[in-house]
Design an enzyme around this catalytic site. Structure first.
Site, PDB file in Angstrom:
ATOM      1  N   TYR A   1      55.676  84.125  31.772  1.00 54.46           N
ATOM      2  CA  TYR A   1      54.740  84.091  30.517  1.00 54.46           C
ATOM      3  C   TYR A   1      53.473  83.688  31.071  1.00 54.46           C
ATOM      4  CZ  TYR A   1      52.802  82.897  26.098  1.00 54.46           C
ATOM      5  OH  TYR A   1      51.963  82.780  25.015  1.00 54.46           O
ATOM      6  N   GLY A   2      53.533  82.503  31.653  1.00 51.57           N
ATOM      7  CA  GLY A   2      52.060  82.093  32.133  1.00 51.57           C
ATOM      8  C   GLY A   2      51.438  82.920  33.127  1.00 51.57           C
ATOM      9  N   ALA A   3      52.188  83.674  34.040  1.00 53.80           N
ATOM     10  CA  ALA A   3      51.574  84.603  34.861  1.00 53.80           C
ATOM     11  C   ALA A   3      50.980  85.839  34.204  1.00 53.80           C
ATOM     12  CB  ALA A   3      52.553  85.017  35.975  1.00 53.80           C
TER      13      ALA A   3
ATOM     14  N   LYS B   1      49.869  85.568  31.235  1.00 51.49           N
ATOM     15  CA  LYS B   1      48.471  85.143  30.507  1.00 51.49           C
ATOM     16  C   LYS B   1      47.451  84.828  31.357  1.00 51.49           C
ATOM     17  CE  LYS B   1      50.016  85.203  26.392  1.00 51.49           C
ATOM     18  NZ  LYS B   1      49.608  86.457  25.501  1.00 51.49           N
TER      19      LYS B   1
END
Length: 154
Positions: free
Chosen positions: A54-56, A58
């Site tokens: 998810y962070g990647a 974003k």
């Protein structure tokens, strides 16, 4: 511990979707000298356990925001992103698949780490998006605005 289909689904929503939407909107954006406002997350630039893909995704939209800002400025199109922090939505249940007890534990932990001492409300994020889209944002491009109660600096 996501499989390839789960990883692909995250990137489809958070990277491919906004890319295709921007492409489809380009004639209108050029004609109106409009703005693209992407949605990121504090976790697009701050590490978070269990949020790696998810962070990647974003982080990717944040980088696209900066690149598109450079690419589209000659056409009069501004591009920014809003990096929302933990906000009162159904994300933890629907996307993360957490149980009610797990959700309460995550919310308590997040609230304790947010300098302003509370999780965000959808209106906290929406008001910044509206401001960026309006005249206030007229000379802002290529920025990722953190709307997260200070979590990004904690």
């Amino acid at each position: 511990d996501a499989d390839a289909d789960q990883i692909r689904a995250i990137f489809e929503v958070n990277v491919v979707g906004p890319s295709l939407l921007a492409r489809a909107a380009m004639p209108h954006l050029e004609a109106s000298k409009g703005a693209i406002i992407n949605l990121s997350s504090t976790f697009g630039h701050k590490a978070g356990a269990l949020l790696s893909h998810y962070g990647a995704s974003k982080a990717a939209i944040e980088h696209l925001t900066r690149c598109w800002a450079l690419e589209l400025a000659p056409r009069g199109i501004r591009v920014n992103a809003v990096a929302a922090g933990p906000t009162e939505t159904d994300f933890l249940a629907e996307r993360m698949g957490l149980t009610p007890d797990q959700i309460q534990a995550v919310k308590a932990d997040e609230t304790a780490r947010i300098p302003l001492g509370r999780r965000g409300q959808p209106a906290d994020v929406a008001q910044v998006i509206v401001a960026l889209a309006g005249s206030m944002g007229g000379w802002i491009t290529g920025q990722v605005l953190a709307v997260d109660g200070g979590l990004n600096i904690a």
